[in-house]
Design a protein around this motif. Structure first.
Motif: not given
Length: 82
Positions: A6, A34, A38, A62, A64, A71
């Motif tokens: 992340i 996630l 995700p 968010y 991807i 992410i």
């Protein structure tokens, strides 16, 4: 299956850091889910090409990047309950 990393844009990071303790706990639980998958946690908006996932009284927006297994957290919204 590989786990995603992340990455936080500054604005989302600032929003995350102002969450109340219960919100931070709920967000952390969502983030743990996630990184494993995700796609199963949120819904995709074709118009914006972004994902959204609910956590407690909040919403995480968010993107991807599969090629980089990343992410990117773009916005954290918390609805204050009274």
């Amino acid at each position: 299956m590989a786990r995603y990393t992340i990455r936080w844009v500054t604005y989302a990071e600032q929003q995350r850091d102002t969450l109340p303790p219960e919100g931070r706990h709920e967000l952390d639980a969502l983030l743990n889910r996630l990184v494993d998958d995700p796609y199963r946690q949120g819904t995709y908006n074709k118009r914006t090409e972004l994902w959204r996932a609910v956590f407690g009284y909040g919403l995480l927006t968010y993107s991807i990047e599969d090629r980089l297994l990343t992410i990117t957290a773009l916005r954290v919204t918390w609805i204050l309950k009274h």
